[in-house]
Design a protein around this motif. Structure first.
Motif, mmCIF file in Angstrom:
data_model
loop_
_atom_site.group_PDB
_atom_site.id
_atom_site.type_symbol
_atom_site.label_atom_id
_atom_site.label_comp_id
_atom_site.label_asym_id
_atom_site.label_seq_id
_atom_site.Cartn_x
_atom_site.Cartn_y
_atom_site.Cartn_z
ATOM 1 N N LEU A 18 0.841 -1.200 0.000
ATOM 2 C CA LEU A 18 0.000 0.000 0.000
ATOM 3 C C LEU A 18 0.873 1.246 0.000
ATOM 4 O O LEU A 18 0.647 2.184 -0.783
ATOM 5 N N GLY A 19 1.904 1.263 0.858
ATOM 6 C CA GLY A 19 2.810 2.399 0.880
ATOM 7 C C GLY A 19 3.577 2.547 -0.422
ATOM 8 O O GLY A 19 3.785 3.658 -0.910
ATOM 9 N N LEU A 20 3.965 1.404 -1.005
ATOM 10 C CA LEU A 20 4.674 1.465 -2.277
ATOM 11 C C LEU A 20 3.799 2.035 -3.387
ATOM 12 O O LEU A 20 4.257 2.868 -4.189
ATOM 13 N N ALA A 21 2.545 1.607 -3.437
ATOM 14 C CA ALA A 21 1.639 2.071 -4.497
ATOM 15 C C ALA A 21 1.369 3.569 -4.376
ATOM 16 O O ALA A 21 1.372 4.296 -5.376
ATOM 17 N N LEU A 22 1.136 4.029 -3.152
ATOM 18 C CA LEU A 22 0.869 5.452 -2.953
ATOM 19 C C LEU A 22 2.115 6.289 -3.210
ATOM 20 O O LEU A 22 2.042 7.376 -3.790
ATOM 21 N N SER A 23 3.264 5.785 -2.793
ATOM 22 C CA SER A 23 4.506 6.522 -2.985
ATOM 23 C C SER A 23 4.926 6.537 -4.452
ATOM 24 O O SER A 23 5.517 7.514 -4.917
ATOM 25 N N ALA A 24 4.622 5.465 -5.183
ATOM 26 C CA ALA A 24 5.002 5.395 -6.591
ATOM 27 C C ALA A 24 4.349 6.510 -7.392
ATOM 28 O O ALA A 24 4.978 7.111 -8.276
ATOM 29 N N PHE A 25 3.097 6.796 -7.093
ATOM 30 C CA PHE A 25 2.375 7.859 -7.788
ATOM 31 C C PHE A 25 3.058 9.207 -7.555
ATOM 32 O O PHE A 25 3.264 9.994 -8.487
ATOM 33 N N SER A 26 3.420 9.483 -6.301
ATOM 34 C CA SER A 26 4.087 10.750 -5.981
ATOM 35 C C SER A 26 5.503 10.792 -6.529
ATOM 36 O O SER A 26 5.977 11.844 -6.968
ATOM 37 N N LEU A 27 6.185 9.637 -6.524
ATOM 38 C CA LEU A 27 7.578 9.596 -6.961
ATOM 39 C C LEU A 27 7.710 9.934 -8.444
ATOM 40 O O LEU A 27 8.572 10.737 -8.829
ATOM 41 N N LEU B 113 0.991 -1.836 -9.000
ATOM 42 C CA LEU B 113 2.045 -0.906 -8.601
ATOM 43 C C LEU B 113 2.559 -0.117 -9.805
ATOM 44 O O LEU B 113 2.743 1.109 -9.727
ATOM 45 N N SER B 114 2.751 -0.797 -10.923
ATOM 46 C CA SER B 114 3.219 -0.128 -12.132
ATOM 47 C C SER B 114 2.193 0.877 -12.646
ATOM 48 O O SER B 114 2.563 1.930 -13.185
ATOM 49 N N SER B 115 0.918 0.560 -12.465
ATOM 50 C CA SER B 115 -0.129 1.466 -12.951
ATOM 51 C C SER B 115 -0.076 2.813 -12.244
ATOM 52 O O SER B 115 -0.251 3.861 -12.871
#
Length: 506
Positions: A46-55, A102-104
């Motif tokens: 969950l943290g990875l998915a949310l952070s990926a968008f911001s990153l 996650l990639s999405s």
């Protein structure tokens, strides 16, 4: 189509872009955790998915801004960036595995980088006095999207059918829904968005032309003199680069008073002053020269006032996202709130934020940006002290605990519009307009870093509230001292200095 209508439609389209960004956040966030669980994802995903968008938005913001500064266009950048939003949300809808999900979010986040180009466009297309108003309006559009986004989940959660090989349910439908909305936005951008010319030339020419016509009609009533007056007035504006000034043959700037000149005399005088020899007329290639010529990152961003505003961007967003992360576990622990109660709470906060942006929009037309920033920071400090005293360890019975919580959240939400609008408006004024897209990308990247670190900080300290809120309060105190020491520097450069800089660069 006249320029006024093009301008209105362009700003309306920008509002739609920010509205959809808010809707996407509000539609996907409530269901992404359960969606990941159906794909056997570990909690850290969950943290990875949310952070990926911001990153991805953090990395692409300066790139898109640099692109817009070099080309002085934003339409094709927005169309290109929206393609990533469409593709990313369709990948989210497919959802075959946790890695695809996650990639999405990583792909969709690339599209948010266009925001830096849009802020650069707004800076070039608005006057310094109206800039805070424009920024407040587009920020309010995003908050409106956050407010109405949960309403779409009411019918999206009812979806349960197949679309070819894909399953459409309450978890995958938000991705398909946003994919359709971003596709419709592409059409809106194509037909309703124009790369308007910078305000300095277009607006000043229009103002001077209309004034000369009124003066001629009042003084002499000779309409045939309009053309004779318009040409030198436009020429003076193009050479001088600022409203109400002309450039003489020796290169000096002469400030005029267009509201009170005699039209017949001024026409001859203006012709005399603005007829330089051909060698003094800047070549056409100058307009297309690189805006990054003689540009220095250290000289642009390591100035005292710029550092203060970037610190304001980081600290306020860090605190905001940390508190957002903390709120849901806290309401569950002390008040036994479920999804319905939390949704109502977020809706009420959204109403307060929109009202706050509208108030700041009105206030910014009457007071300086640094005053608005100081007011917002004062409210944030009061909120920080209140949360540290009453929310770190709520005391009393249920009614008193609920009152403490409501006051703390109200104060925190109240201060956000003041700080958000004031710091972005001031930042656009104290950084170079020629490289505004890149500068706004840097500013948004700093904010993106805060939105990544804030939830990580709060998520690991939900059981140590005094440490979490104490550090947040310390950051606010540091920002307050920085603002106090640099308050006199938080002003837009004088018009005369801007004209001198333009002459020296030429």
């Amino acid at each position: 189509m006249d320029n006024r209508r093009k301008r209105k439609l362009t700003f309306f389209t920008i509002g739609l872009i920010f509205l959809l960004s808010g809707v996407e956040y509000a539609v996907i966030l409530p269901t992404i955790w359960r969606y990941l669980q159906t794909l056997d994802a570990a909690p850290y995903f969950l943290g990875l998915a949310l952070s990926a968008f911001s990153l991805s938005g953090l990395l692409t913001g300066p790139l898109f801004g640099h692109w817009s500064d070099r080309t002085q266009t934003t339409k094709k950048i927005i169309l290109f960036a929206n393609c990533f939003e469409i593709i990313g949300n369709f990948m989210y809808f497919m959802g075959f595995s946790k890695w695809l999900l996650l990639s999405s979010r990583l792909v969709a986040g690339i599209g948010t980088g266009a925001g830096s180009s849009i802020f650069g466009f707004l800076t070039r297309s608005t006057s310094p006095d109206d800039r805070a108003t424009a920024f407040a309006s587009v920020m309010a559009c995003r908050q409106a999207g956050l407010l109405i986004g949960p309403a779409f989940n009411i019918f999206l959660r009812l979806c349960d059918f197949h679309l070819g090989p894909f399953v459409v349910n309450k978890y995958t439908s938000p991705g398909l829904f946003m994919c359709l909305l971003w596709t419709l936005l592409q059409v809106a951008v194509i037909f309703m968005y124009w790369d308007l010319p910078p305000l300095e030339k277009g607006k000043a020419k229009e103002s001077l032309t209309s004034q000369s016509r009124e003066e001629v009609e009042e003084d002499q009533g000779l309409m045939e003199e309009d053309n004779d007056e318009e040409k030198p007035l436009m020429g003076s504006q193009e050479l001088g680069g600022s409203y109400g000034s002309v450039v003489t043959t020796n290169g000096s700037v002469v400030t005029s008073n267009p509201a009170g000149y005699d039209s017949s005399a001024a026409s001859k005088a203006t012709l005399h002053h603005i007829s330089p020899p051909p060698s003094s007329v800047p070549p056409e290639s100058h307009a297309s020269s690189s805006p990054f010529k003689n540009f220095s990152i250290s000289r642009e961003f390591l100035r005292e006032e710029v550092v203060v505003l970037l610190a304001a961007q980081f600290i306020t967003l860090f605190n905001q996202t940390a508190l957002e992360t903390m709120v849901t576990p806290m309401t569950q622990k002390y008040f036994s709130y479920g999804e319905l109660e939390n949704s109502v709470m977020y809706c009420l906060c959204g109403v307060e934020v929109i009202a706050g942006f509208l108030f700041v929009r009105w206030l910014s037309q009457r007071v300086a940006d640094r005053v608005v920033l100081a007011v917002g920071l004062t409210i944030c400090n009061i909120s920080g002290v209140w949360c540290l005293i009453f929310l770190a360890n709520p005391l009393g019975a249920f009614p008193w605990q609920l009152t403490e919580f409501i006051i703390g959240v109200f104060l925190q939400v109240l201060g956000l519009p003041f700080v958000a609008v004031a710091q972005v408006s001031l930042f656009s004024k104290i950084t170079s307009e020629k490289t505004q897209g890149f500068s706004q990308g840097v500013r948004r990247s700093v904010g993106g870093l805060a939105t990544i670190l804030g939830p990580l900080w709060a998520g690991g300290l939900t059981e140590n509230m005094y440490i979490m809120m104490g550090v947040m309060m310390a950051l606010l105190a540091l920002l307050t001292m920085m603002l106090a020491f640099s308050y006199n520097r938080l002003v837009a450069p004088a018009t005369e200095e801007q004209v001198d800089d333009a002459d020296n660069c030429g």
